[in-house]
Design a protein around this motif. Structure first.
Motif, PDB file in Angstrom:
ATOM      1  N   GLU A 174       0.835  -1.205   0.000  1.00  0.00           N
ATOM      2  CA  GLU A 174       0.000   0.000   0.000  1.00  0.00           C
ATOM      3  C   GLU A 174       0.864   1.247   0.000  1.00  0.00           C
ATOM      4  O   GLU A 174       0.564   2.232  -0.692  1.00  0.00           O
ATOM      5  CB  GLU A 174      -0.919  -0.015   1.223  1.00  0.00           C
ATOM      6  N   THR A 175       1.967   1.222   0.759  1.00  0.00           N
ATOM      7  CA  THR A 175       2.891   2.361   0.797  1.00  0.00           C
ATOM      8  C   THR A 175       3.539   2.579  -0.556  1.00  0.00           C
ATOM      9  O   THR A 175       3.648   3.717  -1.041  1.00  0.00           O
ATOM     10  CB  THR A 175       3.983   2.129   1.865  1.00  0.00           C
ATOM     11  N   LYS A 176       3.980   1.493  -1.197  1.00  0.00           N
ATOM     12  CA  LYS A 176       4.623   1.602  -2.511  1.00  0.00           C
ATOM     13  C   LYS A 176       3.651   2.151  -3.561  1.00  0.00           C
ATOM     14  O   LYS A 176       4.029   2.984  -4.390  1.00  0.00           O
ATOM     15  CB  LYS A 176       5.149   0.233  -2.955  1.00  0.00           C
ATOM     16  N   ILE A 177       2.409   1.702  -3.517  1.00  0.00           N
ATOM     17  CA  ILE A 177       1.415   2.181  -4.479  1.00  0.00           C
ATOM     18  C   ILE A 177       1.137   3.660  -4.249  1.00  0.00           C
ATOM     19  O   ILE A 177       1.016   4.442  -5.200  1.00  0.00           O
ATOM     20  CB  ILE A 177       0.120   1.361  -4.375  1.00  0.00           C
ATOM     21  N   ALA A 178       1.045   4.052  -2.974  1.00  0.00           N
ATOM     22  CA  ALA A 178       0.807   5.464  -2.643  1.00  0.00           C
ATOM     23  C   ALA A 178       1.956   6.336  -3.143  1.00  0.00           C
ATOM     24  O   ALA A 178       1.748   7.469  -3.603  1.00  0.00           O
ATOM     25  CB  ALA A 178       0.639   5.623  -1.136  1.00  0.00           C
ATOM     26  N   GLU A 179       3.184   5.810  -3.077  1.00  0.00           N
ATOM     27  CA  GLU A 179       4.351   6.551  -3.576  1.00  0.00           C
ATOM     28  C   GLU A 179       4.349   6.628  -5.096  1.00  0.00           C
ATOM     29  O   GLU A 179       4.832   7.601  -5.681  1.00  0.00           O
ATOM     30  CB  GLU A 179       5.635   5.869  -3.086  1.00  0.00           C
ATOM     31  N   PHE A 180       3.793   5.594  -5.724  1.00  0.00           N
ATOM     32  CA  PHE A 180       3.801   5.522  -7.187  1.00  0.00           C
ATOM     33  C   PHE A 180       2.724   6.407  -7.831  1.00  0.00           C
ATOM     34  O   PHE A 180       2.925   6.917  -8.937  1.00  0.00           O
ATOM     35  CB  PHE A 180       3.602   4.067  -7.630  1.00  0.00           C
ATOM     36  N   ARG A 181       1.606   6.587  -7.157  1.00  0.00           N
ATOM     37  CA  ARG A 181       0.468   7.287  -7.762  1.00  0.00           C
ATOM     38  C   ARG A 181       0.824   8.681  -8.288  1.00  0.00           C
ATOM     39  O   ARG A 181       0.436   9.026  -9.405  1.00  0.00           O
ATOM     40  CB  ARG A 181      -0.694   7.374  -6.771  1.00  0.00           C
ATOM     41  N   PRO A 182       1.537   9.538  -7.527  1.00  0.00           N
ATOM     42  CA  PRO A 182       1.888  10.868  -8.065  1.00  0.00           C
ATOM     43  C   PRO A 182       2.718  10.786  -9.341  1.00  0.00           C
ATOM     44  O   PRO A 182       2.525  11.581 -10.271  1.00  0.00           O
ATOM     45  CB  PRO A 182       2.682  11.516  -6.929  1.00  0.00           C
ATOM     46  N   THR A 183       3.643   9.810  -9.386  1.00  0.00           N
ATOM     47  CA  THR A 183       4.467   9.638 -10.595  1.00  0.00           C
ATOM     48  C   THR A 183       3.599   9.201 -11.762  1.00  0.00           C
ATOM     49  O   THR A 183       3.752   9.681 -12.888  1.00  0.00           O
ATOM     50  CB  THR A 183       5.560   8.584 -10.336  1.00  0.00           C
ATOM     51  N   ASP A 189       0.369   9.776 -12.135  1.00  0.00           N
ATOM     52  CA  ASP A 189      -0.472  10.911 -12.534  1.00  0.00           C
ATOM     53  C   ASP A 189       0.310  11.902 -13.386  1.00  0.00           C
ATOM     54  O   ASP A 189      -0.232  12.514 -14.306  1.00  0.00           O
ATOM     55  CB  ASP A 189      -1.028  11.623 -11.296  1.00  0.00           C
ATOM     56  N   GLN A 190       1.602  12.027 -13.090  1.00  0.00           N
ATOM     57  CA  GLN A 190       2.453  12.947 -13.833  1.00  0.00           C
ATOM     58  C   GLN A 190       2.706  12.470 -15.263  1.00  0.00           C
ATOM     59  O   GLN A 190       2.689  13.250 -16.212  1.00  0.00           O
ATOM     60  CB  GLN A 190       3.784  13.126 -13.099  1.00  0.00           C
ATOM     61  N   PHE A 191       2.930  11.177 -15.404  1.00  0.00           N
ATOM     62  CA  PHE A 191       3.292  10.637 -16.714  1.00  0.00           C
ATOM     63  C   PHE A 191       2.097  10.094 -17.503  1.00  0.00           C
ATOM     64  O   PHE A 191       2.246   9.747 -18.671  1.00  0.00           O
ATOM     65  CB  PHE A 191       4.354   9.543 -16.565  1.00  0.00           C
ATOM     66  N   LYS A 192       0.941  10.034 -16.879  1.00  0.00           N
ATOM     67  CA  LYS A 192      -0.232   9.504 -17.567  1.00  0.00           C
ATOM     68  C   LYS A 192      -0.573  10.275 -18.844  1.00  0.00           C
ATOM     69  O   LYS A 192      -0.848   9.647 -19.887  1.00  0.00           O
ATOM     70  CB  LYS A 192      -1.433   9.491 -16.621  1.00  0.00           C
ATOM     71  N   PRO A 193      -0.552  11.627 -18.845  1.00  0.00           N
ATOM     72  CA  PRO A 193      -0.853  12.350 -20.098  1.00  0.00           C
ATOM     73  C   PRO A 193       0.111  11.989 -21.223  1.00  0.00           C
ATOM     74  O   PRO A 193      -0.299  11.866 -22.382  1.00  0.00           O
ATOM     75  CB  PRO A 193      -0.719  13.821 -19.701  1.00  0.00           C
ATOM     76  N   MET A 194       1.405  11.806 -20.876  1.00  0.00           N
ATOM     77  CA  MET A 194       2.385  11.435 -21.891  1.00  0.00           C
ATOM     78  C   MET A 194       2.103  10.027 -22.411  1.00  0.00           C
ATOM     79  O   MET A 194       2.166   9.769 -23.610  1.00  0.00           O
ATOM     80  CB  MET A 194       3.794  11.503 -21.306  1.00  0.00           C
ATOM     81  N   ALA A 195       1.759   9.111 -21.491  1.00  0.00           N
ATOM     82  CA  ALA A 195       1.443   7.744 -21.900  1.00  0.00           C
ATOM     83  C   ALA A 195       0.204   7.714 -22.782  1.00  0.00           C
ATOM     84  O   ALA A 195       0.143   6.985 -23.770  1.00  0.00           O
ATOM     85  CB  ALA A 195       1.235   6.873 -20.663  1.00  0.00           C
ATOM     86  N   ASP A 233      -5.419   2.429 -15.031  1.00  0.00           N
ATOM     87  CA  ASP A 233      -6.109   3.258 -14.033  1.00  0.00           C
ATOM     88  C   ASP A 233      -6.813   2.383 -12.998  1.00  0.00           C
ATOM     89  O   ASP A 233      -6.746   2.639 -11.793  1.00  0.00           O
ATOM     90  CB  ASP A 233      -7.154   4.160 -14.711  1.00  0.00           C
ATOM     91  N   GLY A 234      -7.503   1.371 -13.505  1.00  0.00           N
ATOM     92  CA  GLY A 234      -8.240   0.482 -12.620  1.00  0.00           C
ATOM     93  C   GLY A 234      -7.321  -0.255 -11.661  1.00  0.00           C
ATOM     94  O   GLY A 234      -7.668  -0.458 -10.488  1.00  0.00           O
ATOM     95  N   ILE A 235      -6.134  -0.641 -12.151  1.00  0.00           N
ATOM     96  CA  ILE A 235      -5.175  -1.347 -11.292  1.00  0.00           C
ATOM     97  C   ILE A 235      -4.624  -0.414 -10.216  1.00  0.00           C
ATOM     98  O   ILE A 235      -4.610  -0.745  -9.025  1.00  0.00           O
ATOM     99  CB  ILE A 235      -4.016  -1.917 -12.147  1.00  0.00           C
ATOM    100  N   VAL A 236      -4.162   0.774 -10.651  1.00  0.00           N
ATOM    101  CA  VAL A 236      -3.542   1.721  -9.722  1.00  0.00           C
ATOM    102  C   VAL A 236      -4.516   2.200  -8.652  1.00  0.00           C
ATOM    103  O   VAL A 236      -4.140   2.413  -7.495  1.00  0.00           O
ATOM    104  CB  VAL A 236      -2.964   2.926 -10.504  1.00  0.00           C
ATOM    105  N   ASN A 237      -5.786   2.366  -9.032  1.00  0.00           N
ATOM    106  CA  ASN A 237      -6.776   2.907  -8.100  1.00  0.00           C
ATOM    107  C   ASN A 237      -7.640   1.843  -7.423  1.00  0.00           C
ATOM    108  O   ASN A 237      -8.619   2.178  -6.754  1.00  0.00           O
ATOM    109  CB  ASN A 237      -7.677   3.902  -8.839  1.00  0.00           C
TER     110      ASN A 237
END
Length: 374
Positions: free
Chosen positions: A189-198, A200-206, A253-257
């Motif tokens: 849960e901690t790792k996923i929480a750390e990953f989410r901002p990254t 969200d940042q790269f999602k538009p590029m992806a 999105d579904g996996i991350v959230n």
């Protein structure tokens, strides 16, 4: 100057992402009720934007090899299921993508989904490993109680059957040491929480990079389609299915959230931690992959067609004969190269291909000594 160069490189990469497709695959097939079929597959692949973003630069080499090597490898993998090739070519599009076109005929259209045979034909190394693997067919053709023709493709149940066979093979080795994958739900849960901002940042590029990505399959069958799951019916005997880059982003999105993800991952890790003999591995894996497969298949368990058999869509024997008679010299050369693992340097298995037997040294006959005169 360095800052300007970096900005320019990023700008070029984003322009590439917005003007080129990363991956497109379109497959069209026509299938008779006896299983014979013909196909055309067109694949476009452009790794330049990704290589640029990863620091490879504009001139970075394709990790999959040059265009011709890619083409020959694809022919080699498909050879076991193809009776006659009608076309095989590779080109570079104006956008810089590698475009591969493959067409041919097969006695058994389900053979193209036989993963074990495809691996066995790819190289001697893979053939040895594949021989110990269970049968893995992604497409099946059967008849139901009413005599209807049923085409089904692998869903969760079929994938779990394959995994169960692989698990049984792994259990035979008995070389696993338990306790190597200790991870808690809180850590995940901690790792996923750390990953989410990254993310969200790269999602538009992806999203920009994947906007033109698509996998499309169109099929025409010799009969009337009575039922269709996953595939969209486009005519009495035609269906199509498409998986797009937008759907892939939605799936990630579904996996991350997914609030239940940490619990599912921890449960899966704990099961794997017990080793291949554990009865917990299968259920934990099923729970993990089921929603992912459902996303790909639009909520259905697996693709399926129920068909009332009718007249053949085409004359298989006649088209095979025509294809073999009309093969171009270039196509024949490609097929010869694909039949020989050592024909192109750098191909998988080339280093293990049998060498030509050395020639026996010529026999040297020593001169007959002259007899001395008496």
């Amino acid at each position: 100057m360095k800052k300007f160069t970096t900005v320019a490189a990023l700008g070029t990469a984003f322009l590439s992402l917005s003007t080129t497709s990363c991956f497109k695959n379109e497959n069209k097939s026509t299938v008779n009720a006896d299983g014979s079929g013909k196909f055309t597959t067109v694949m476009e692949l452009n790794l330049a934007p990704i290589m640029s973003m990863m620091g490879g630069g504009a001139g970075a080499s394709n990790p999959l090899g040059d265009n011709r090597s890619m083409l020959v490898n694809m022919i080699r993998a498909m050879n076991p299921s193809v009776d006659a090739w009608t076309d095989a070519k590779v080109e570079t599009t104006k956008a810089g993508a590698t475009k591969i076109t493959l067409s041919g005929l097969t006695k058994d259209f389900t053979a193209s989904g036989d993963l074990k045979k495809a691996l066995s034909s790819a190289s001697p190394d893979l053939a040895e490993k594949a021989s110990a693997m269970p049968d893995m067919k992604m497409v099946n053709s059967t008849k139901d109680a009413s005599g209807n023709w049923v085409i089904s493709m692998a869903g969760v149940d079929e994938m779990m059957t394959m995994f169960g066979a692989l698990q049984a093979e792994a259990a035979k080795e008995d070389s696993f040491t338990p306790g190597q994958m200790n991870v808690t739900e809180e850590e995940i849960e901690t790792k996923i929480a750390e990953f989410r901002p990254t993310y969200d940042q790269f999602k538009p590029m992806a999203a920009m990079m994947l906007k033109d990505m698509s996998i499309t399959s169109e099929m025409e069958v010799g009969g009337e389609i009575l039922e269709s799951a996953v595939f969209k019916k486009t005519g009495p005997n035609k269906v199509s299915w498409t998986f797009s880059g937008e759907q892939l982003i939605d799936m990630v999105d579904g996996i991350v959230n997914d609030k239940a993800l940490p619990k599912k991952v921890a449960k899966l890790a704990a099961a794997f931690n017990e080793g291949p003999n554990s009865e917990k591995v299968g259920p934990a894996l099923r729970e993990f992959i089921s929603p992912l497969i459902a996303d790909i298949y639009g909520g259905a368990a697996s693709p399926k067609l129920v068909i009332k058999p009718g007249a053949a869509s085409f004359d298989y024997a006649a088209e095979v004969a025509k294809a073999k008679a009309n093969q171009s010299p270039e196509l024949k050369k490609l097929l010869e190269e694909a039949a020989n693992p050592a024909s192109l340097p750098g191909l998988p298995g080339a280093e293990n291909a049998p060498e030509a037997a050395p020639k026996a040294p010529s026999k040297v006959v020593p001169p007959t000594p002259k007899k001395k005169a008496a």
